[in-house]
Scaffold this motif. Structure first.
Motif, PDB file in Angstrom:
ATOM      1  N   ALA A  48      65.124   3.371 -63.714  1.00 40.84           N
ATOM      2  CA  ALA A  48      64.426   1.955 -63.547  1.00 40.84           C
ATOM      3  C   ALA A  48      63.554   1.666 -62.336  1.00 40.84           C
ATOM      4  O   ALA A  48      63.526   0.382 -62.329  1.00 40.84           O
ATOM      5  CB  ALA A  48      65.199   1.333 -64.198  1.00 40.84           C
ATOM      6  N   ASN A  70      58.481  11.456 -73.946  1.00 40.14           N
ATOM      7  CA  ASN A  70      58.906  10.432 -72.951  1.00 40.14           C
ATOM      8  C   ASN A  70      58.855   9.660 -73.814  1.00 40.14           C
ATOM      9  O   ASN A  70      58.572   9.271 -74.690  1.00 40.14           O
ATOM     10  CB  ASN A  70      58.342  10.421 -71.618  1.00 40.14           C
ATOM     11  CG  ASN A  70      58.723  11.277 -70.885  1.00 40.14           C
ATOM     12  OD1 ASN A  70      59.574  11.977 -70.599  1.00 40.14           O
ATOM     13  ND2 ASN A  70      57.903  10.645 -69.559  1.00 40.14           N
ATOM     14  N   ALA A  71      60.031   8.583 -74.133  1.00 41.99           N
ATOM     15  CA  ALA A  71      59.938   7.048 -74.246  1.00 41.99           C
ATOM     16  C   ALA A  71      58.977   6.280 -73.642  1.00 41.99           C
ATOM     17  O   ALA A  71      58.645   5.414 -74.489  1.00 41.99           O
ATOM     18  CB  ALA A  71      61.316   6.618 -74.456  1.00 41.99           C
ATOM     19  N   GLY A  72      59.129   6.196 -72.961  1.00 42.55           N
ATOM     20  CA  GLY A  72      58.262   5.358 -72.392  1.00 42.55           C
ATOM     21  C   GLY A  72      57.226   5.763 -70.454  1.00 42.55           C
ATOM     22  O   GLY A  72      56.713   6.225 -71.162  1.00 42.55           O
ATOM     23  N   ALA A  83      56.613  -0.875 -62.559  1.00 46.11           N
ATOM     24  CA  ALA A  83      56.771  -0.446 -63.738  1.00 46.11           C
ATOM     25  C   ALA A  83      55.715  -1.342 -64.869  1.00 46.11           C
ATOM     26  O   ALA A  83      56.108  -1.653 -65.729  1.00 46.11           O
ATOM     27  CB  ALA A  83      58.014  -0.121 -64.187  1.00 46.11           C
ATOM     28  N   GLY A 114      59.946   4.185 -64.261  1.00 43.80           N
ATOM     29  CA  GLY A 114      59.942   3.922 -65.459  1.00 43.80           C
ATOM     30  C   GLY A 114      60.952   3.811 -66.568  1.00 43.80           C
ATOM     31  O   GLY A 114      61.720   3.554 -65.951  1.00 43.80           O
ATOM     32  N   THR A 115      60.847   4.502 -67.915  1.00 40.34           N
ATOM     33  CA  THR A 115      62.399   4.965 -68.582  1.00 40.34           C
ATOM     34  C   THR A 115      63.698   5.574 -68.454  1.00 40.34           C
ATOM     35  O   THR A 115      62.935   6.683 -67.567  1.00 40.34           O
ATOM     36  CB  THR A 115      61.525   4.228 -69.953  1.00 40.34           C
ATOM     37  OG1 THR A 115      60.471   3.444 -70.303  1.00 40.34           O
ATOM     38  CG2 THR A 115      62.936   4.588 -70.699  1.00 40.34           C
ATOM     39  N   ASP A 118      63.490   9.200 -68.612  1.00 39.67           N
ATOM     40  CA  ASP A 118      62.446  10.245 -69.135  1.00 39.67           C
ATOM     41  C   ASP A 118      62.047  11.755 -67.843  1.00 39.67           C
ATOM     42  O   ASP A 118      63.318  10.940 -66.875  1.00 39.67           O
ATOM     43  CB  ASP A 118      61.261   9.488 -68.953  1.00 39.67           C
ATOM     44  CG  ASP A 118      60.864   8.261 -70.307  1.00 39.67           C
ATOM     45  OD1 ASP A 118      61.343   8.829 -71.113  1.00 39.67           O
ATOM     46  OD2 ASP A 118      59.833   7.450 -70.349  1.00 39.67           O
TER      47      ASP A 118
END
Length: 125
Positions: A48, A70-72, A83, A114-115, A118
């Motif tokens: 993050a 990937n979640a995001g 982000a 990012g998330t 990921d």
């Protein structure tokens, strides 16, 4: 009629690569700018906070691909990449499965964010 012309014993540039030719015509070494001689592949876990890619010398650039599960989104950019995805951010967004090719001589200076947890795949030469 053809004639044979000896190659110089100094560096010869061919397609942005450097070949060092011995006086007898054999290749002493072959490589590219920054010393990158062979492709490399890597995986990096996204956090993050903006994190630099592992530094590698490149000849032909790098491709960064977001894992399909990937979640995001993963954002790619320079140091301080964010982000933020509302038109005010400064990163290039990769949805799951997306990829971006960056013509660069090194991965130094390329960051991702990012998330958490990921993954991105990195391949370059």
């Amino acid at each position: 009629m053809s004639r044979i012309v000896p190659l110089p014993s100094t560096n010869t540039v061919v397609d942005s690569s450097v070949a060092v030719i011995n006086a007898d015509g054999t290749v002493a070494s072959f490589g590219g700018a920054g010393g990158a001689a062979a492709p490399y592949a890597d995986q990096q876990v996204v956090t993050a906070s903006a994190a630099a890619l592992t530094t590698r010398a490149l000849l032909n650039g790098v491709v960064i691909k977001a894992k399909t599960t990937n979640a995001g989104k993963v954002f790619v950019g320079a140091s301080g990449v964010t982000a933020t995805d509302d038109g005010t951010g400064n990163g290039f967004a990769l949805n799951a499965g997306d990829a971006v090719s960056i013509p660069a001589s090194t991965t130094a200076g390329i960051f991702i964010i990012g998330t958490l947890n990921d993954v991105v795949y990195v391949i370059g030469s």
